[in-house]
Scaffold this motif. Structure first.
Motif, PDB file in Angstrom:
ATOM      1  N   LEU A  16       0.811  -1.231   0.000  1.00 15.46           N
ATOM      2  CA  LEU A  16       0.000   0.000   0.000  1.00 15.46           C
ATOM      3  C   LEU A  16       0.837   1.271   0.000  1.00 15.46           C
ATOM      4  O   LEU A  16       0.297   2.357  -0.149  1.00 15.46           O
ATOM      5  CB  LEU A  16      -0.928   0.015   1.220  1.00 15.46           C
ATOM      6  CG  LEU A  16      -2.127  -0.931   1.150  1.00 15.46           C
ATOM      7  CD1 LEU A  16      -2.860  -0.942   2.476  1.00 15.46           C
ATOM      8  CD2 LEU A  16      -3.065  -0.519   0.043  1.00 15.46           C
ATOM      9  N   GLY A  17       2.152   1.129   0.189  1.00 19.50           N
ATOM     10  CA  GLY A  17       2.988   2.323   0.268  1.00 19.50           C
ATOM     11  C   GLY A  17       2.954   3.147  -0.999  1.00 19.50           C
ATOM     12  O   GLY A  17       2.707   4.355  -0.972  1.00 19.50           O
ATOM     13  N   LEU A  18       3.175   2.513  -2.158  1.00 23.99           N
ATOM     14  CA  LEU A  18       3.191   3.256  -3.419  1.00 23.99           C
ATOM     15  C   LEU A  18       1.797   3.684  -3.842  1.00 23.99           C
ATOM     16  O   LEU A  18       1.616   4.753  -4.444  1.00 23.99           O
ATOM     17  CB  LEU A  18       3.837   2.409  -4.517  1.00 23.99           C
ATOM     18  CG  LEU A  18       5.351   2.202  -4.385  1.00 23.99           C
ATOM     19  CD1 LEU A  18       5.873   1.321  -5.505  1.00 23.99           C
ATOM     20  CD2 LEU A  18       6.083   3.542  -4.397  1.00 23.99           C
ATOM     21  N   SER A  19       0.779   2.870  -3.539  1.00 22.06           N
ATOM     22  CA  SER A  19      -0.581   3.273  -3.887  1.00 22.06           C
ATOM     23  C   SER A  19      -0.999   4.486  -3.064  1.00 22.06           C
ATOM     24  O   SER A  19      -1.700   5.369  -3.543  1.00 22.06           O
ATOM     25  CB  SER A  19      -1.559   2.110  -3.678  1.00 22.06           C
ATOM     26  OG  SER A  19      -1.554   1.683  -2.340  1.00 22.06           O
ATOM     27  N   MET A  20      -0.571   4.519  -1.782  1.00 20.79           N
ATOM     28  CA  MET A  20      -0.849   5.693  -0.952  1.00 20.79           C
ATOM     29  C   MET A  20      -0.148   6.927  -1.533  1.00 20.79           C
ATOM     30  O   MET A  20      -0.731   8.014  -1.621  1.00 20.79           O
ATOM     31  CB  MET A  20      -0.373   5.437   0.480  1.00 20.79           C
ATOM     32  CG  MET A  20      -0.612   6.590   1.451  1.00 20.79           C
ATOM     33  SD  MET A  20       0.757   7.770   1.537  1.00 20.79           S
ATOM     34  CE  MET A  20       1.987   6.773   2.371  1.00 20.79           C
ATOM     35  N   ALA A  21       1.110   6.757  -1.966  1.00 22.71           N
ATOM     36  CA  ALA A  21       1.851   7.872  -2.561  1.00 22.71           C
ATOM     37  C   ALA A  21       1.156   8.357  -3.839  1.00 22.71           C
ATOM     38  O   ALA A  21       1.010   9.562  -4.064  1.00 22.71           O
ATOM     39  CB  ALA A  21       3.280   7.437  -2.880  1.00 22.71           C
ATOM     40  N   TYR A  22       0.696   7.412  -4.661  1.00 24.11           N
ATOM     41  CA  TYR A  22       0.008   7.765  -5.909  1.00 24.11           C
ATOM     42  C   TYR A  22      -1.239   8.603  -5.623  1.00 24.11           C
ATOM     43  O   TYR A  22      -1.443   9.665  -6.208  1.00 24.11           O
ATOM     44  CB  TYR A  22      -0.355   6.482  -6.659  1.00 24.11           C
ATOM     45  CG  TYR A  22      -1.207   6.706  -7.891  1.00 24.11           C
ATOM     46  CD1 TYR A  22      -0.618   6.963  -9.114  1.00 24.11           C
ATOM     47  CD2 TYR A  22      -2.596   6.652  -7.823  1.00 24.11           C
ATOM     48  CE1 TYR A  22      -1.391   7.167 -10.253  1.00 24.11           C
ATOM     49  CE2 TYR A  22      -3.373   6.860  -8.952  1.00 24.11           C
ATOM     50  CZ  TYR A  22      -2.768   7.116 -10.162  1.00 24.11           C
ATOM     51  OH  TYR A  22      -3.545   7.321 -11.272  1.00 24.11           O
ATOM     52  N   GLY A  23      -2.089   8.111  -4.718  1.00 25.16           N
ATOM     53  CA  GLY A  23      -3.328   8.819  -4.416  1.00 25.16           C
ATOM     54  C   GLY A  23      -3.081  10.180  -3.801  1.00 25.16           C
ATOM     55  O   GLY A  23      -3.756  11.161  -4.134  1.00 25.16           O
ATOM     56  N   PHE A  24      -2.100  10.262  -2.889  1.00 27.71           N
ATOM     57  CA  PHE A  24      -1.806  11.529  -2.233  1.00 27.71           C
ATOM     58  C   PHE A  24      -1.311  12.582  -3.236  1.00 27.71           C
ATOM     59  O   PHE A  24      -1.757  13.730  -3.218  1.00 27.71           O
ATOM     60  CB  PHE A  24      -0.759  11.310  -1.141  1.00 27.71           C
ATOM     61  CG  PHE A  24      -0.126  12.576  -0.643  1.00 27.71           C
ATOM     62  CD1 PHE A  24      -0.873  13.526   0.032  1.00 27.71           C
ATOM     63  CD2 PHE A  24       1.215  12.831  -0.876  1.00 27.71           C
ATOM     64  CE1 PHE A  24      -0.287  14.709   0.480  1.00 27.71           C
ATOM     65  CE2 PHE A  24       1.800  13.996  -0.442  1.00 27.71           C
ATOM     66  CZ  PHE A  24       1.046  14.938   0.240  1.00 27.71           C
ATOM     67  N   ILE A  25      -0.401  12.172  -4.124  1.00 28.61           N
ATOM     68  CA  ILE A  25       0.136  13.121  -5.109  1.00 28.61           C
ATOM     69  C   ILE A  25      -0.967  13.577  -6.058  1.00 28.61           C
ATOM     70  O   ILE A  25      -1.082  14.760  -6.405  1.00 28.61           O
ATOM     71  CB  ILE A  25       1.297  12.487  -5.895  1.00 28.61           C
ATOM     72  CG1 ILE A  25       2.472  12.191  -4.953  1.00 28.61           C
ATOM     73  CG2 ILE A  25       1.751  13.409  -7.022  1.00 28.61           C
ATOM     74  CD1 ILE A  25       3.032  13.405  -4.254  1.00 28.61           C
ATOM     75  N   LYS A  26      -1.825  12.646  -6.507  1.00 29.99           N
ATOM     76  CA  LYS A  26      -2.929  13.018  -7.397  1.00 29.99           C
ATOM     77  C   LYS A  26      -3.899  13.955  -6.684  1.00 29.99           C
ATOM     78  O   LYS A  26      -4.381  14.934  -7.255  1.00 29.99           O
ATOM     79  CB  LYS A  26      -3.671  11.763  -7.861  1.00 29.99           C
ATOM     80  CG  LYS A  26      -2.857  10.855  -8.767  1.00 29.99           C
ATOM     81  CD  LYS A  26      -2.557  11.512 -10.095  1.00 29.99           C
ATOM     82  CE  LYS A  26      -1.803  10.581 -11.012  1.00 29.99           C
ATOM     83  NZ  LYS A  26      -1.462  11.210 -12.289  1.00 29.99           N
ATOM     84  N   GLN A  27      -4.214  13.663  -5.402  1.00 33.75           N
ATOM     85  CA  GLN A  27      -5.145  14.506  -4.649  1.00 33.75           C
ATOM     86  C   GLN A  27      -4.559  15.905  -4.447  1.00 33.75           C
ATOM     87  O   GLN A  27      -5.296  16.879  -4.335  1.00 33.75           O
ATOM     88  CB  GLN A  27      -5.461  13.856  -3.297  1.00 33.75           C
ATOM     89  CG  GLN A  27      -6.567  14.572  -2.517  1.00 33.75           C
ATOM     90  CD  GLN A  27      -6.913  13.863  -1.223  1.00 33.75           C
ATOM     91  OE1 GLN A  27      -6.412  12.773  -0.938  1.00 33.75           O
ATOM     92  NE2 GLN A  27      -7.756  14.463  -0.422  1.00 33.75           N
ATOM     93  N   SER A  28      -3.234  15.995  -4.438  1.00 36.78           N
ATOM     94  CA  SER A  28      -2.566  17.289  -4.254  1.00 36.78           C
ATOM     95  C   SER A  28      -2.384  18.033  -5.570  1.00 36.78           C
ATOM     96  O   SER A  28      -1.728  19.068  -5.613  1.00 36.78           O
ATOM     97  CB  SER A  28      -1.202  17.072  -3.581  1.00 36.78           C
ATOM     98  OG  SER A  28      -1.357  16.434  -2.323  1.00 36.78           O
ATOM     99  N   GLY A  29      -2.953  17.476  -6.660  1.00 31.40           N
ATOM    100  CA  GLY A  29      -2.864  18.138  -7.949  1.00 31.40           C
ATOM    101  C   GLY A  29      -1.554  17.888  -8.668  1.00 31.40           C
ATOM    102  O   GLY A  29      -1.211  18.614  -9.609  1.00 31.40           O
ATOM    103  N   GLY A  30      -0.807  16.849  -8.242  1.00 33.65           N
ATOM    104  CA  GLY A  30       0.498  16.593  -8.822  1.00 33.65           C
ATOM    105  C   GLY A  30       0.529  15.367  -9.710  1.00 33.65           C
ATOM    106  O   GLY A  30      -0.496  14.874 -10.187  1.00 33.65           O
ATOM    107  N   HIS A  31       1.737  14.850  -9.902  1.00 32.98           N
ATOM    108  CA  HIS A  31       1.964  13.757 -10.860  1.00 32.98           C
ATOM    109  C   HIS A  31       3.123  12.924 -10.343  1.00 32.98           C
ATOM    110  O   HIS A  31       4.103  13.461  -9.797  1.00 32.98           O
ATOM    111  CB  HIS A  31       2.288  14.359 -12.229  1.00 32.98           C
ATOM    112  CG  HIS A  31       2.720  13.377 -13.257  1.00 32.98           C
ATOM    113  ND1 HIS A  31       1.931  12.328 -13.668  1.00 32.98           N
ATOM    114  CD2 HIS A  31       3.889  13.269 -13.970  1.00 32.98           C
ATOM    115  CE1 HIS A  31       2.580  11.636 -14.591  1.00 32.98           C
ATOM    116  NE2 HIS A  31       3.756  12.189 -14.784  1.00 32.98           N
TER     117      HIS A  31
END
Length: 927
Positions: free
Chosen positions: A615-630
């Motif tokens: 879940l570490g990378l999936s959490m990073a993916y969702g957090f960055i997307k939610q923050s408007g990033g990539h």
């Protein structure tokens, strides 16, 4: 008196009209002249007209309505002409109508008004002229012209007409083709066309034109024309002066392209010379070059190649220069394999072998080197011809790049849609899971309170509590992936965040992993939740450590980056613009290409079983997307992996995080309304709140809660779940509740945030949220913190009221001080300033740290009295900056947290805990 029959009566009326109008034309006209009544009835017709109309008995038609004598399709024209005449004008039309004996004739008809002596309309006069012969002649002439035009078209003759006086030339399409003019060419003059005549033939053409203009001879000349593409064509032009009156200054005639005949003659001449004379090698080469200069050969946008079966280039067309940058002299005679990519040699040699065996190449692709060193993809069609290969190659480089870009875009879109679908599923699961954890956590805490001193029971409860916390972290990671985690972003400098994590990162990855940092000197700011970014960075570092088996080099970069439209085209969710790039690189084992698209999926891991949750990378993916990033991964097996995180640049000022809620757990006696649709969660939180001393009301949905609020019961705090059943959503419940109870505090809770209170990836302004699952201590501290500001304002109101009843003695002049008050709560700022003034002090009051710094610059402030929790820069940061500029400045901090929980690093700092009274305020100021 004799009575006349209707025909005689009509004729009498017609005679009267004719005599009244003096119509001598009636009898003398060779045409058909008719007198009509105003209503259109036929009254009289001249003798010639009856003859032309083939009428033997006029009485048969006398009195008939004239339009009825015409065929049905023509009657509308007849009526219109009559109406025009009645209006005083001349009506006219041409139509076909049979005579009385059925002879079909064409008529040119004019209808005019017939006026009396007094100028009044008495009738209508119609003159019909038989134009059948003229129409037939026109038709014959038209058909003859059509046949002539067809004959000229079949023979491909061009027509032309020259105005000798003006020099202007008119012509048809075949003339254009003979001279190589653009289709639809206009405005051409003799000198323009003369410029196209071959220089060697101009004198002969000029002499022929001069003879034709003077009438000495007809024009009959054959000459060469040079087209714009430099090709030479032979034409044969014939013509003569136009003798028709008005056109005697014109030459007109025909022109034809005789290039084929001229070339045939040239070919016969060449064959004759070859048969009877020895042709030198130079002549052979010149003839070969002339044959190669074909129009398609020179103008084609495709590569054309003639080569032998030993791969030696015999000839190339000009497209080699425009497409591959090679000049013909540099290429002809060379082995074309020298221009082919090394990886394509084997396939190209095999294809040449197929051609040598007589097979045709319909589509063969390889890569050819451009003169600048780049490679172009070429698609070839080739045929064998005795000992040569004739090939045509089309440059498909841009097509292949576009196809690859489209494939990557489609792949990225499908991956994004896949992760979005998984995110919705995991978000829903996390919501239900958090509710379950909240029930378990709440009951465990209640059991801990009831367990007393039973060590075994307390140990079991502690173990269970740790498991609940692990489940809460798991749910938090799921929410991050689903982009439903309630973020609290601030404008931050990631360089400071990275420096603060230095020790934590080194402990996490071990001493055997070297850490290298590379940071831009002028790093941009970004809007981010620092706590969540720390978790992401820690996860990436731990993954890197595992990929390197605990030994290697971890590189962390912070750079300013601009993503352009070309890059964003492959990532539909990304907008071009300025970003802060955080890259984490390792020297580990790398990720296989077929796994690169799966690493961000929940529960997917390349680690051994039991070594990671996935879940570490999936959490990073969702957090960055939610923050408007990539986020993007680059990896090569055996060489390492790089994760690049792009966060949007923020132009706002830096902010500080509010201090965490710690300190003692205390309750209160206020009334709390709990709104929760899950019965078990509701009962658990009610029991916890009662255990803290609060009076508790409860409701299962928004509508029930609103009924309780509108009942008039005293309520101090609304504690409501965000996701609620029914039509009344939680934000609307809160709005309507505060309308009834203006002093009401509102605290939201949820295990799954919705857009109801989160917009743009962050909580709405002024919203307080306690995420599920929460501990008893978290709930208690959060409620006391919310009540502290409220109680502070209420206490200040009481102090102000007491001042009005019994004003205190003003402080002595020596105690009067210049104070800068910094408080973001407007009511608290106004009341505190009033209390300070009542103590005899001079007060300037502002709402932000930024305003305070501007005011401090004047240099006359003695005391800085500041709240710690401010909108952007915190009161602690404000005090540090103010103290650095003015070391003698007295500073007093104010907070709703106790001193140990306020984030103060200086234990000797003056401190006021909200709510405070006038005496405490006076004491803190040292008066």
């Amino acid at each position: 008196m004799e009575t006349l029959d209707p025909v005689s009566q009509t004729s009498a009326r017609a005679d009267a009209l004719r005599q009244q109008a003096h119509l001598s034309i009636f009898e003398n006209s060779p045409d058909c002249v008719k007198i009509l009544a105003i209503d259109g009835s036929l009254m009289a017709m001249n003798v010639n007209g009856q003859c032309v109309m083939e009428i033997d008995d006029f009485g048969a038609v006398c009195g008939a309505m004239w339009p009825s004598l015409w065929p049905e399709p023509i009657r509308a024209h007849v009526e219109q002409a009559m109406a025009t005449a009645r209006a005083g004008s001349i009506g006219q039309f041409q139509a076909q109508c049979p005579t009385a004996k059925g002879t079909l004739k064409w008529w040119d008809v004019v209808v005019s008004p017939l006026l009396g002596t007094d100028g009044s309309l008495q009738g209508l006069l119609s003159i019909s002229r038989d134009i059948t012969g003229q129409r037939d002649a026109d038709e014959r002439e038209r058909k003859l012209a059509t046949k002539l035009r067809f004959a000229l078209e079949v023979a491909r003759y061009g027509e032309w007409d020259l105005d000798v006086l003006s020099g202007s030339v008119s012509f048809n399409a075949h003339f254009e083709q003979c001279f190589g003019l653009a289709e639809g060419a206009t405005g051409w003059r003799l000198e323009h066309l003369f410029a196209r005549v071959h220089a060697a033939d101009r004198a002969a053409v000029a002499a022929a034109l001069q003879s034709a203009q003077t009438g000495q001879a007809g024009l009959n000349v054959e000459f060469r024309v040079v087209w714009p593409d430099t090709t030479i064509h032979w034409v044969h032009m014939r013509g003569s002066r136009y003798l028709e009156a008005g056109y005697d200054n014109h030459l007109t005639g025909l022109i034809s392209d005789v290039t084929g005949r001229a070339r045939d003659a040239e070919a016969l001449k060449s064959a004759y010379l070859k048969e009877h004379a020895s042709v030198s090698e130079l002549e052979r080469q010149l003839n070969q070059q002339a044959a190669d200069r074909d129009r398609m050969w020179r103008l084609s946008t495709d590569l054309m190649l003639v080569a032998d079966f030993n791969s030696r280039i015999v000839s190339i067309n000009p497209a080699w220069t425009s497409i591959l940058g090679h000049q013909p002299p540099d290429v002809i005679g060379n082995d074309f394999l020298g221009y082919v990519h090394a990886d394509d040699h084997a396939a190209t040699i095999a294809e040449v072998g197929r051609l040598a065996s007589g097979l045709t190449t319909l589509r063969f692709e390889n890569r050819y080197r451009h003169a600048d060193g780049s490679w172009r993809d070429i698609s070839w069609t080739a045929v064998p011809d005795i000992d040569l290969i004739h090939a045509v190659g089309r440059d498909i480089t841009d097509e292949k790049r576009a196809a690859e870009a489209l494939r990557q875009t489609e792949s990225a879109l499908l991956q994004s849609q896949k992760l979005e679908s998984i995110g919705k599923l995991t978000g829903g699961v996390a919501h239900d899971f958090n509710n379950v954890l909240q029930i378990i956590s709440g009951n465990l805490q209640l059991l801990q309170m009831a367990a007393g001193a039973d060590a075994a029971t307390l140990k079991r409860l502690a173990t269970a509590t740790v498991a609940v916390e692990r489940g809460a972290r798991l749910a938090s990671q799921l929410l991050s992936f689903a982009r439903r985690h309630p973020l609290k972003p601030v404008v931050a400098d990631l360089r400071e965040l990275l420096q603060s994590m230095d020790d934590l990162l080194q402990r996490a990855i071990g001493e055997s992993v070297a850490v290298e940092l590379a940071v831009d000197h002028q790093l941009w700011r970004t809007l981010i939740d620092p706590n969540q970014l720390e978790n992401v960075l820690l996860n990436l570092a731990i993954n890197a450590r595992d990929a390197m088996d605990g030994e290697g080099r971890l590189t962390i970069e912070l750079r300013n980056a601009e993503l352009d439209a070309a890059y964003c085209a492959g990532h539909p969710e990304l907008c071009p613009g300025q970003y802060v790039m955080l890259a984490v690189s390792d020297t580990g084992c790398g990720i296989a290409p077929e796994l690169a698209d799966k690493v961000f999926e929940p529960f997917f891991t390349t680690k051994r079983e039991g070594e990671g949750t996935g879940l570490g990378l999936s959490m990073a993916y969702g957090f960055i997307k939610q923050s408007g990033g990539h986020i993007k991964v680059y990896s090569e097996v055996g060489h390492g992996t790089t994760f690049k995180l792009y966060l949007p640049r923020s132009m706002a000022e830096l902010e500080s995080l509010p201090a965490a809620l710690n300190g003692p757990v205390v309750g209160g006696s206020e009334t709390v309304l709990v709104v929760e649709d899950d019965a078990q969660v509701r009962e658990t939180v009610v029991e916890i709140l009662k255990g803290l001393g609060y009076a508790v009301l409860k409701a299962a949905d928004g509508q029930s809660a609103l009924s309780i609020i509108e009942s008039g019961l005293p309520i101090d705090l609304l504690f409501t779940d965000v996701v609620m059943p029914g039509s009344l959503r939680s934000p609307e419940l809160a709005r309507r509740a505060k309308a009834v109870l203006p002093g009401l505090e509102v605290l939201f809770t949820s295990g799954y945030t919705q857009n109801a209170i989160v917009h743009g990836g962050r909580l709405d302004a002024g919203v307080e949220l306690l995420s599920k699952p929460y501990r008893r201590e978290d709930l208690a501290r959060k409620i006391r913190f919310m009540f502290a500001n409220k109680q502070h304002v209420e206490a200040l109101h009481r102090e102000r009221s007491s001042l009005k009843a019994a004003p205190p003695q003003a402080g002595c002049e020596t105690r009067r001080r210049s104070i800068l008050l910094v408080e973001d709560n407007e009511d608290a700022r106004m009341l505190t300033a009033e209390l300070l003034e009542s103590l005899g002090h001079g007060v300037d009051a502002v709402g932000t740290a930024e305003e305070a710094l501007l005011r401090l610059a004047r240099g006359d402030i003695e005391v800085l009295l500041t709240d710690i929790s401010l909108p952007r820069m915190s009161g602690i940061d404000l005090a540090a900056q103010a103290r650095a500029e003015r070391p003698a400045l007295d500073i007093v901090f104010v907070s709703g947290h106790d001193k140990d929980n306020a984030g103060l690093s200086d234990p000797a700092a003056k401190f006021l805990l909200k709510p405070f009274n006038l005496a405490q305020l006076d004491s803190a100021l040292g008066c």
